[in-house]
Design an enzyme around this catalytic site. Structure first.
Site, PDB file in Angstrom:
ATOM      1  NE  ARG A 235      31.364  82.888 -38.970  1.00  0.00           N
ATOM      2  CZ  ARG A 235      31.512  81.563 -38.861  1.00  0.00           C
ATOM      3  NH1 ARG A 235      30.995  80.760 -39.765  1.00  0.00           N
ATOM      4  NH2 ARG A 235      32.127  81.046 -37.817  1.00  0.00           N
ATOM      5  CD  GLU A 264      24.165  82.114 -39.749  1.00  0.00           C
ATOM      6  OE1 GLU A 264      24.469  81.370 -38.798  1.00  0.00           O
ATOM      7  OE2 GLU A 264      24.813  82.172 -40.795  1.00  0.00           O
ATOM      8  CG  HIS A 282      25.742  78.323 -40.035  1.00  0.00           C
ATOM      9  ND1 HIS A 282      26.236  79.489 -39.527  1.00  0.00           N
ATOM     10  CD2 HIS A 282      26.811  77.514 -40.170  1.00  0.00           C
ATOM     11  CE1 HIS A 282      27.556  79.392 -39.367  1.00  0.00           C
ATOM     12  NE2 HIS A 282      27.912  78.180 -39.748  1.00  0.00           N
TER      13      HIS A 282
END
Ligand code: 8YV
Length: 316
Positions: A235, A264, A282
């Protein structure tokens, strides 16, 4: 009547979408322009939520779904869900535990090789036509960093951390790790993250982010040092991004490879021009095979909950 499901993020596998829609009345929240009005219209009937690990669900939205029984996370991270609140309300939370381990570990190693061997810089160099035109072939590209035998430090020795360790071991890398407590693994435990960074050539983040804190800040980066690389497939919030950018700019670390970011899909622009970083949007679990497995687990968990069975991947 089919149970009503609120879907907070897209599912990219058509067969999974079809199955979800065959079994449930699916409300695609993520497609709605006026989300507030949409929840006013449908919130009272929603019995399940499907969401992504990064997306999670806010407490405010849960509060508007009085009949909510289950949140099925199409992912493994539950850090974007207030689990204490869900528990108080008796809402079950499921995740696709085990479904994405291999892919995420594969990408961690891919990123490690990518940043150390300059794969993206090399690709840009060839595409720009510089190879053919440069007087001394490869002259503008610095020599790379050997990966085999690097000392690898892993932060978080859960499913993904173990799979990363197995792969790194196959590259002859000595492995140490940190976690909340020692795990039953054949690698050296180090309780102090700064010390682990000091003893590592590459620090790979594979930890859960439920505590929400930036574990990797200035001190850890300085301990990693000018020959050290940071890899993050966990993360973004585990890393103090301004400190990371400062460390890269001051050449206090050698490079970073990141699949995840603090905010993000916004990525700090300071990273865009740097040749010592590799960036991904991601997508560590984003293969057809894994997303199919994850989607099947999501559907199965909803079916189980509505049939009164304990779903696979039950978190709370
Ligand atoms: C997914 C993730 O990209 O598992 C997680 O927690 O963040 C990722 O695997 C995400 O959940 C997509 O749905």
């Amino acid at each position: 009547m089919k149970p009503e499901v609120l879907q907070l993020s897209p599912i990219l596998i058509p067969e999974v979408r079809e199955r979800l829609e065959a079994l449930f009345t699916v409300h695609r929240y993520y497609e709605q322009a006026d989300k507030d009005a949409y929840i006013s219209a449908h919130g009272n009937n929603i019995r399940a939520v499907v969401t992504g690990g990064h997306t999670g669900i806010s407490q405010a939205l849960m509060a508007r779904l009085p009949k909510l029984e289950v949140i099925a996370v199409n992912g493994v991270g539950t850090d974007a869900i207030d689990l204490a609140y869900a528990r108080d309300r008796g809402i079950q939370v499921t995740a696709t535990l085990g479904a994405l381990t291999e892919d995420v570990a594969d990408l961690a190693i891919g990123l490690l090789i990518g940043v150390c061997r300059g794969l993206c810089s090399g690709d840009r160099f060839v595409r720009a036509g510089h190879w053919a035109t440069s007087a001394t072939p490869l002259a503008p590209l610095p020599l790379a960093r050997q990966v085999s035998g690097m000392r690898v430090g892993i932060v978080g020795m859960g499913r993904v951390g173990r799979a990363v360790a197995q792969r790194a071991a196959a590259f002859g890398c000595p492995i140490r790790y940190t976690d909340l407590q020692p795990q039953d693994v054949p690698y050296g435990f180090e309780s102090n993250l700064q010390q682990l960074a000091k003893d590592s050539d590459a620090l790979i983040l594979a930890a859960a982010a439920d505590q929400g804190e930036a574990l990797v800040g200035r001190k850890v980066l300085q301990a990693l040092g000018p020959d050290g690389y940071l890899i993050n497939i966990a993360r973004g919030k585990l890393v103090d991004e301004p400190a990371l950018i400062a460390a890269l700019e001051a050449r206090e670390i050698a490079g970073a490879a990141l699949d995840v970011f603090a905010d993000e899909p916004r990525v700090p622009e300071a990273l865009f021009e740097r040749e010592d970083v590799v960036l991904q949007p991601h997508r560590a679990s984003a293969t057809v095979q894994t997303r199919t497995r994850m989607g099947e687990m999501v559907v199965a968990s909803l079916v189980d909950v509505f049939a009164g069975r304990t779903p696979q991947g039950l978190v709370i």
